[in-house]
Design an enzyme around this catalytic site. Structure first.
Site, short mmCIF file in Angstrom:
data_model
loop_
_atom_site.label_atom_id
_atom_site.label_comp_id
_atom_site.label_asym_id
_atom_site.label_seq_id
_atom_site.Cartn_x
_atom_site.Cartn_y
_atom_site.Cartn_z
N ASP A 19 0.83 -1.20 0.00
CA ASP A 19 0.00 0.00 0.00
C ASP A 19 0.87 1.25 0.00
O ASP A 19 1.89 1.31 0.69
CB ASP A 19 -0.91 0.00 1.23
N TYR A 24 2.27 10.25 0.84
CA TYR A 24 3.37 9.74 1.65
C TYR A 24 4.71 10.20 1.07
O TYR A 24 5.11 9.81 -0.03
CB TYR A 24 3.34 8.22 1.72
N LYS A 50 -3.91 5.81 -3.49
CA LYS A 50 -5.01 6.64 -3.01
C LYS A 50 -5.20 7.88 -3.88
O LYS A 50 -4.28 8.30 -4.59
CB LYS A 50 -4.76 7.03 -1.55
N PHE A 202 -1.38 -0.16 15.92
CA PHE A 202 -0.72 0.26 17.16
C PHE A 202 -1.21 1.63 17.63
O PHE A 202 -0.64 2.22 18.53
CB PHE A 202 0.80 0.29 16.98
N ASN A 203 -2.29 2.15 17.01
CA ASN A 203 -2.86 3.45 17.39
C ASN A 203 -1.81 4.55 17.44
O ASN A 203 -1.64 5.23 18.46
CB ASN A 203 -3.61 3.36 18.72
N ALA A 208 2.86 0.04 20.72
CA ALA A 208 4.21 -0.47 20.44
C ALA A 208 5.26 0.26 21.26
O ALA A 208 6.46 0.12 21.02
CB ALA A 208 4.53 -0.35 18.95
#
Length: 303
Positions: A19, A24, A50, A202-203, A208
């Site tokens: 992805d 990015y 995207k 891992f929000n 993490a």
């Protein structure tokens, strides 16, 4: 190049879904992903990118802008209109060096990103032809599937009311820490056969160990819940990141999780967490202590 070595290592480990997005690294990610994959058998992997931002040349871009370490000299402009979606898709084809993109997600539509401007951008999708462009790309075979890549479940549900959605990349809303999306969206997706890809397992990193939640310092109530989760993990000899990575896969609508890595060692650590054995008793205790929603399916257990 480190990016090529990373994708080579992912390939060797059997990973076949990649992805990326124009946003990015301000186009850098698409270029690197394309360079690493363009010579491989195109039918052997799934690639998603995207739409929703057009990347305009801008010589004033600096290292660190929007958190990117090495952004290229392009700056994003939101455009969810018919022409904007088509232009974004075509630009991604060029950067990736590939005529076909398997999945195209509408990126970051929603109030979390746009605030009071959300209604205007949503209108670009509905009345301005953005959704129509996606359907045309799917019908023409230019893309295999269409969907949304978002941080809020409500806008994904709204999109499902407008057109048939194949897949939703949902970041941060169905995790070991929170399951706000479980009943209203994920269960609907299971009924309507819309696939879910989970991002942000891992929000933003608090699961993490980095103390961040939703891209900012975690509030006290989140820190307290992570403390309770950590204590439970220690009781059963389970690493918290392993539990966080494995938990979403239990839901029948979840087909994959997107987990970032900057180095081969980080990739290897992610794989180790995914493969770590987690006893069924841990998941049962998680439910019994009220640390996950009662309706959330658990790994290793039919609920």
């Amino acid at each position: 190049m480190d990016a090529t070595a990373l994708i080579d290592a992912a390939w060797a480990a059997g990973l076949r879904y990649f992805d990326t997005a124009p946003y990015y690294g301000y186009t850098l990610s698409e270029r690197r992903v394309g360079d690493a994959l363009v010579r491989r058998d195109r039918d052997a992997f799934t690639l998603s990118s995207k739409v929703g931002r057009l990347m305009r040349p801008d010589a004033s871009v600096l290292s660190g802008d929007d958190g990117w370490a090495e952004p290229l000299s392009f700056r994003p402009t939101f455009d969810y209109s018919y022409d904007g979606i088509m232009r974004s898709y075509e630009d991604s084809q060029q950067r990736l060096g590939m005529p076909r993109i398997d999945i195209v997600y509408v990126h970051d539509i929603g109030s979390m990103t746009h605030g009071e401007r959300h209604a205007s951008y949503w209108n670009q999708l509905v009345a301005g032809g953005g959704f129509r462009a996606l359907v045309q790309l799917r019908e023409s075979g230019g893309v295999g599937a269409i969907g949304l890549g978002v941080n809020e479940w409500e806008v994904a549900s709204d999109a499902m009311d407008e057109l048939p959605i194949d897949v939703i990349l949902l970041a941060g809303r169905y995790t070991l820490l929170e399951q706000t999306a479980s009943v209203p969206l994920l269960d609907r997706c299971a009924r309507e056969q819309t696939a879910i890809v989970i991002g942000g397992v891992f929000n933003s990193g608090i699961l993490a160990g980095n103390g961040k939640f939703n891209y900012a310092d975690a509030p006290a109530e989140v820190i307290e819940k992570v403390r309770r989760l950590t204590a439970l993990c220690e009781r059963f000899g389970v690493s918290l990141p392993a539990a966080a990575l494995q938990f979403p896969f239990a839901h029948p609508s979840v087909m994959s999780c997107v987990v970032g890595a900057r180095t081969v060692s980080q990739l290897q650590q992610n794989i180790a967490w995914l493969e770590q054995g987690v006893p069924e008793e841990f998941w049962i205790a998680l439910r019994n202590e009220g640390l996950v929603a009662a309706a959330a399916p658990l790994p290793n257990r039919k609920m």
